[in-house]
Design an enzyme around this catalytic site. Sequence first.
Site, short mmCIF file in Angstrom:
data_model
loop_
_atom_site.label_atom_id
_atom_site.label_comp_id
_atom_site.label_asym_id
_atom_site.label_seq_id
_atom_site.Cartn_x
_atom_site.Cartn_y
_atom_site.Cartn_z
N CYS A 96 0.83 -1.20 0.00
CA CYS A 96 0.00 0.00 0.00
C CYS A 96 0.87 1.26 0.00
CB CYS A 96 -1.00 -0.02 1.16
SG CYS A 96 -2.37 1.15 0.94
N HIS A 183 -3.78 -5.20 0.46
CA HIS A 183 -3.29 -5.65 1.75
C HIS A 183 -3.46 -7.16 1.96
CE1 HIS A 183 -2.64 -1.68 3.69
NE2 HIS A 183 -3.63 -1.28 2.90
N GLU A 185 -2.18 -8.74 4.33
CA GLU A 185 -2.17 -8.96 5.79
C GLU A 185 -3.54 -8.72 6.43
OE1 GLU A 185 -1.10 -4.52 5.51
OE2 GLU A 185 -1.14 -6.32 4.25
#
Length: 240
Positions: A96, A183, A185
């Site tokens: 990002c 993302h 994660e």
Amino acid sequence: MIIGILATGITPDELIDQHGSYAEMLMRLFDHAQHQFDYELFDVRDGIFPQDAVQCDGWIITGSKFNVDDNYDWIIKLKQLIVEIDAVGNPIVGICFGHQIIAEAFGGRAKAFEGGWGVGLHRYNIVGAPRFIADASESFTISAMHRYQVTEKPENASVFATSDFCEYAGLIYGNNILTLQAHPEFNLQYEEALVNMRKGITIPEDTADAALATLYQDGAATDSVAVAHWLADFLTRKPV
């Protein structure tokens, strides 16, 4: 292998106790994918930087609430560090904000996208046959949360992931830098909580509702574990 996490942001206060910081989410994702690394954390927002570009074997730059054109001292210094790490050839992964600042460090540009916010689950098409993707994947789905995106690709970068909403969703720089706009994660629970928290405040209500619909649909899931394998293979330069 020691991975240096260059933390450019942190989870909102309301969500950090339950979900952890962005750095902790990344560590947890790699653990879940059964990739064991040692980590050193550098909160670059507070001016905490590594001594040099080779202090760690590989590097990850996290997401952030800041914009790459804010031009704080730490952002300028981080761009310099990126160039230094590239010069010694150590691997870097950018997520990002990390994706955007790496592009800016090499002459690209990131800015607020005219199409608005990218939130919810986004699917990206894989371009070509990147060396770090050992499986036969042609696309992948992960959570997005961004208003800025790379709008001008650096000359030294090639595209490996793209979508109609985000042309430069994944970039590769030579053999040692890989970046993603979205993302891996983020799990579905965190994405849902974050969208709901920002709905009608920073994210327009209709955009937030559309994003939440992608999370609530039957079979909603991310390919985060697969992406974690790709990132780990890239960081360790595993031949494929």
